[in-house]
Design an enzyme around this catalytic site. Structure first.
Site, PDB file in Angstrom:
ATOM      1  N   GLU A  35       0.833  -1.194   0.000  1.00 20.16           N
ATOM      2  CA  GLU A  35       0.000   0.000   0.000  1.00 20.16           C
ATOM      3  C   GLU A  35       0.870   1.248   0.000  1.00 20.16           C
ATOM      4  O   GLU A  35       1.725   1.406   0.883  1.00 20.16           O
ATOM      5  CB  GLU A  35      -0.910  -0.032   1.247  1.00 20.16           C
ATOM      6  CG  GLU A  35      -1.952  -1.133   1.162  1.00 20.16           C
ATOM      7  CD  GLU A  35      -2.371  -1.686   2.522  1.00 20.16           C
ATOM      8  OE1 GLU A  35      -1.926  -1.154   3.553  1.00 20.16           O
ATOM      9  OE2 GLU A  35      -3.141  -2.678   2.546  1.00 20.16           O
ATOM     10  N   GLU A  78      -5.127  -6.561   1.911  1.00 19.60           N
ATOM     11  CA  GLU A  78      -3.961  -7.334   2.365  1.00 19.60           C
ATOM     12  C   GLU A  78      -4.081  -8.814   2.031  1.00 19.60           C
ATOM     13  O   GLU A  78      -3.100  -9.454   1.663  1.00 19.60           O
ATOM     14  CB  GLU A  78      -3.741  -7.160   3.872  1.00 19.60           C
ATOM     15  CG  GLU A  78      -3.160  -5.809   4.280  1.00 19.60           C
ATOM     16  CD  GLU A  78      -4.243  -4.781   4.563  1.00 19.60           C
ATOM     17  OE1 GLU A  78      -5.436  -5.114   4.396  1.00 19.60           O
ATOM     18  OE2 GLU A  78      -3.898  -3.637   4.933  1.00 19.60           O
ATOM     19  N   PHE A 101       1.636  -2.208   8.743  1.00 17.61           N
ATOM     20  CA  PHE A 101       1.795  -2.452  10.180  1.00 17.61           C
ATOM     21  C   PHE A 101       1.552  -3.934  10.422  1.00 17.61           C
ATOM     22  O   PHE A 101       0.665  -4.524   9.803  1.00 17.61           O
ATOM     23  CB  PHE A 101       0.780  -1.639  10.982  1.00 17.61           C
ATOM     24  CG  PHE A 101       1.045  -0.161  10.982  1.00 17.61           C
ATOM     25  CD1 PHE A 101       1.849   0.422  11.962  1.00 17.61           C
ATOM     26  CD2 PHE A 101       0.499   0.657  10.009  1.00 17.61           C
ATOM     27  CE1 PHE A 101       2.105   1.782  11.959  1.00 17.61           C
ATOM     28  CE2 PHE A 101       0.752   2.020   9.993  1.00 17.61           C
ATOM     29  CZ  PHE A 101       1.558   2.590  10.970  1.00 17.61           C
ATOM     30  N   PHE A 104      -1.862  -5.529  10.771  1.00 14.12           N
ATOM     31  CA  PHE A 104      -2.691  -5.849   9.608  1.00 14.12           C
ATOM     32  C   PHE A 104      -2.595  -7.331   9.249  1.00 14.12           C
ATOM     33  O   PHE A 104      -3.271  -7.803   8.331  1.00 14.12           O
ATOM     34  CB  PHE A 104      -2.300  -4.984   8.402  1.00 14.12           C
ATOM     35  CG  PHE A 104      -2.434  -3.497   8.631  1.00 14.12           C
ATOM     36  CD1 PHE A 104      -3.009  -3.001   9.796  1.00 14.12           C
ATOM     37  CD2 PHE A 104      -1.973  -2.587   7.695  1.00 14.12           C
ATOM     38  CE1 PHE A 104      -3.125  -1.634  10.010  1.00 14.12           C
ATOM     39  CE2 PHE A 104      -2.088  -1.219   7.898  1.00 14.12           C
ATOM     40  CZ  PHE A 104      -2.657  -0.738   9.059  1.00 14.12           C
ATOM     41  N   HIS A 147      -1.852  -0.322  15.951  1.00 15.96           N
ATOM     42  CA  HIS A 147      -0.737   0.093  15.094  1.00 15.96           C
ATOM     43  C   HIS A 147       0.597   0.113  15.831  1.00 15.96           C
ATOM     44  O   HIS A 147       1.546   0.743  15.380  1.00 15.96           O
ATOM     45  CB  HIS A 147      -0.998   1.488  14.513  1.00 15.96           C
ATOM     46  CG  HIS A 147      -2.064   1.524  13.475  1.00 15.96           C
ATOM     47  ND1 HIS A 147      -3.383   1.329  13.770  1.00 15.96           N
ATOM     48  CD2 HIS A 147      -2.013   1.714  12.123  1.00 15.96           C
ATOM     49  CE1 HIS A 147      -4.096   1.411  12.657  1.00 15.96           C
ATOM     50  NE2 HIS A 147      -3.286   1.630  11.654  1.00 15.96           N
TER      51      HIS A 147
END
Lengths: 345, 323
Positions: A35, A78, A101, A104, A147
């Site tokens: 991303e 993802e 991160f 994820f 995060h």
């Protein structure tokens, strides 16, 4: 962009970029996806060389040099793109995918847990999956519970994945190069607070082997063991302890899986005391596993119970006051070492 | 549609081989010779056959837990497949994978997959490899109606569309996600209509008609190979047996169980019969692990796993002295 041939002082972000750039130049089968890793390159008013280059700027300039065919911005999917990286690896490419991160992981766990890590084994060794997943770990940015996680124990608990976490710029470059060249899936953990940390990095090709810990500081009284940022905490604590007459040996684990048990045991054999520093949650974690290894194979060398400085078993808090209390730091390590050194024999 | 005698004969052989193989597995499983669980492809032969006959050897496929038919249609060796299903070291994956993980990467068969919806992201990866290397290969991604409700399917269809990947998504709609009917788990009647959401072509075909499947697959493969991106092909089919062997199928009405049997095997019938195509049984019947055969040979040898090594350290406590 020219890459220096001599050693010089650069940041971890620059070291990572250099590693990727050199490997992509050498091997046309390397693609990189994630991303925003090009970041705006497809936007009309931006030229490719003005593209963002990822949230931390690690991949800046790559789309300009290697084009959009090899530097792929992905949708926020993802499960699809980490899975696609695995599929591309199984069919002949050598992809690098960025999972922004590590939290994820929740959106793409199947691609790593049930696909990437197991294909080689399930297919009787007839497939290789040379994929590198770069991901951000760690707290300190006030990024809160989703995060700021440190999930390398979860990755390491999956057989078939290699898990790497460097603590300095030279290792960042050398370990990333080794990860990209490895024929198995490697989870490459980058600490969120360390991208601007500078260090001397060799120019040109530089490889640090996966699975080998480093003795970052020799010592004789106690072994401090850390990985990624906690290795830096351990080094800082060792400096403080030296002023108080305690000579600490610091081991930078560098690779979480496969674990370099021999280097750990060698050090414990020498010092007789061990304090493990780990930012991950403690239950079924890295620190407890290493304590188990030492208890099983080196119990007779221990002069005191193994000390552990870890995060508590709680989500990472947001409030700065709470997050500071949550994270390991050099002061906590110094206290733990003193306690360990005050115990028995 | 122009198919040569060779192609017709080959497609017929593939379908009969799948049927024969699966019935053999069924018998062996019933006798307790096969460990674990198996999901049979009986009734769906025309889909794997129709699609794979539109592929070339270097093309790839991703498969499902109901993957034996895909393996056979892509050219995997049936004896090695059967040995794998028995858990033998002589199996296609050395007994490490079993029925749900049969793979032969060299044949472009990227694995059966125990995870519903596990295949579509991998298929995108295979498509990306083809695109980056310029090989011109395509990837056919088989999945069931159950997988159509997984996020991975939607994410992958979108990713394949925006990256223009040479992927053919083949939805095998057999009407049931395990025991849950498609009429319940899917908000629309035709999964292929979802193609519109991703701006790709979608088509519904009769999955028991091998010619219809083949024709649609040829078209989709042609587009993919020409760099025109992915397609979604929905094949309406019928699962003859349970979700897995041993499934009592209480969720199926007697009438629905009986109806399709009457018209099956529509794909296998047609202008040929075993007498015109030659008997497949002598040469294709899997010999390894045939039901009733001795099972004691070819088991894998367990080797010690290198890590973690819980061995005693050579040093002993008595040799260590501390001040």
């Amino acid at each position: 962009m020219a890459v220096a041939t001599a050693a010089r002082t650069i940041t971890i972000a620059e070291a990572l970029n250099e590693s990727i750039r050199l490997e992509m130049r050498a091997d046309p089968k390397i693609v990189i996806m994630g991303e925003d890793i090009a970041g705006g390159a497809q936007v009309e008013h931006l030229e490719d060389d003005e593209a963002w280059g990822g949230v931390m700027g690690v991949t800046k300039g790559l789309v300009h040099e290697f084009g959009r065919e090899r530097v792929l911005d992905t949708p926020i999917s993802e499960a699809a793109f980490i899975g696609a990286a695995v599929g591309a690896a199984a069919t002949g490419l050598r992809p690098i995918a960025e999972l922004m991160f590590c939290g994820f992981l929740g959106s793409c766990l199947d691609s790593l847990l049930n696909q990437g890590s197991k294909l080689r084994y399930m297919f009787g060794g007839k497939a290789t999956v040379p994929v590198t997943i770069r991901t951000m770990i760690g707290g300190g940015f006030r990024a809160a519970a989703q995060h700021a996680q440190t999930l390398y124990p979860m990755f390491a608990n999956i057989p078939g994945l290699k898990v790497v976490a460097p603590s300095n710029a030279a290792d960042a470059k050398g370990l990333l190069t080794a990860s990209i060249r490895d024929d198995d899936p490697v989870i490459f953990c980058e600490h969120i607070t360390m991208y601007t940390l500078k260090g001397e990095v060799p120019g040109g090709e530089h490889i640090v082997p996966i699975g080998k810990a480093a003795v970052a500081r020799p010592g004789s009284d106690v072994t401090l063991l850390g990985v990624s940022l906690t290795a830096v905490h351990a080094l800082n604590a060792a400096e403080t302890l030296a002023k108080e007459g305690i000579d600490a040996e610091v081991i930078d684990l560098r690779t979480v899986s496969p674990l370099d048990e021999e280097t750990i045991l060698e050090s414990v054999k020498k010092t007789g005391r061990l304090v493990i520093v780990d930012e991950a949650n403690p239950l079924c974690g890295l620190a407890s596993h290493i304590a188990g290894v030492v208890a099983s194979r080196g119990f007779h060398w221990l002069r005191a119970p193994v000390g552990m400085v870890t995060a508590p078993h709680s989500p990472v808090p947001f409030s700065p006051v709470l997050e500071d209390a949550y994270l390991p730091n050099p002061q906590k390590v110094v206290s733990a070492v003193k306690e360990t050194c005050s115990k028995a024999s | 549609m122009n198919l040569s005698q060779y192609q017709l004969r080959s497609m017929y052989r593939t379908m009969v081989s799948i049927r024969t193989f699966e019935e053999t597995v069924k018998q062996a499983f019933a006798k307790g010779h096969i460990p674990g669980f198996v999901h049979l492809y009986v009734g769906e032969e025309a889909i794997a056959t129709g699609v794979c006959s539109a592929l070339r050897p270097s093309d790839t496929i991703t498969s499902t837990h109901r993957g034996h038919g895909h393996c056979i249609a892509k050219g995997c060796d049936m004896n090695s497949m059967m040995a794998e299903i028995y858990g033998k070291a002589t199996g296609l994956c050395k007994g490490k994978g079993g029925s749900m993980h049969i793979a032969d990467v060299g044949k472009g068969m990227l694995g059966a997959n125990g995870i519903v919806g596990g295949g579509p992201p991998l298929a995108c990866g295979a498509g990306l490899t083809s695109q980056v290397t310029g090989s011109g290969d395509v990837c056919a991604c088989f999945f069931g109606d159950g997988a159509c409700e997984q996020g991975t399917f939607h994410e992958s269809a979108n990713l394949a569309a925006i990256w223009n990947l040479p992927v053919i998504f083949v939805a095998e709609n057999n009407g049931y996600a395990q025991s849950t009917p498609a009429s319940y788990h899917c908000a629309i009647e035709n999964i292929a209509e979802r193609a519109a959401s991703y701006g790709i072509p979608g088509a519904v075909v009769d999955g028991s008609d091998v010619f219809a499947v083949h024709e649609a697959a040829v078209e989709a493969v042609k587009r993919a190979r020409a760099g025109q991106g992915p397609s979604l092909l929905e094949c309406k089919t019928y699962r003859h047996h349970g979700h897995f062997e041993g499934d009592q199928q209480t969720y199926r009405m007697i009438s629905t169980r009986a109806y399709p049997r009457a018209r099956i095997p529509s794909g296998i019938s047609g202008p040929w019969s075993p007498s015109t195509a030659g008997s497949p049984r002598r040469s294709w019947m899997p010999s390894t692990g045939r039901p009733g055969r001795p099972l004691k040979k070819h088991w894998p040898t367990p080797n010690p796993v290198p890590c973690p090594r819980w061995k005693r350290s050579p040093a002993t406590s008595t040799s260590v002295t501390r001040s």
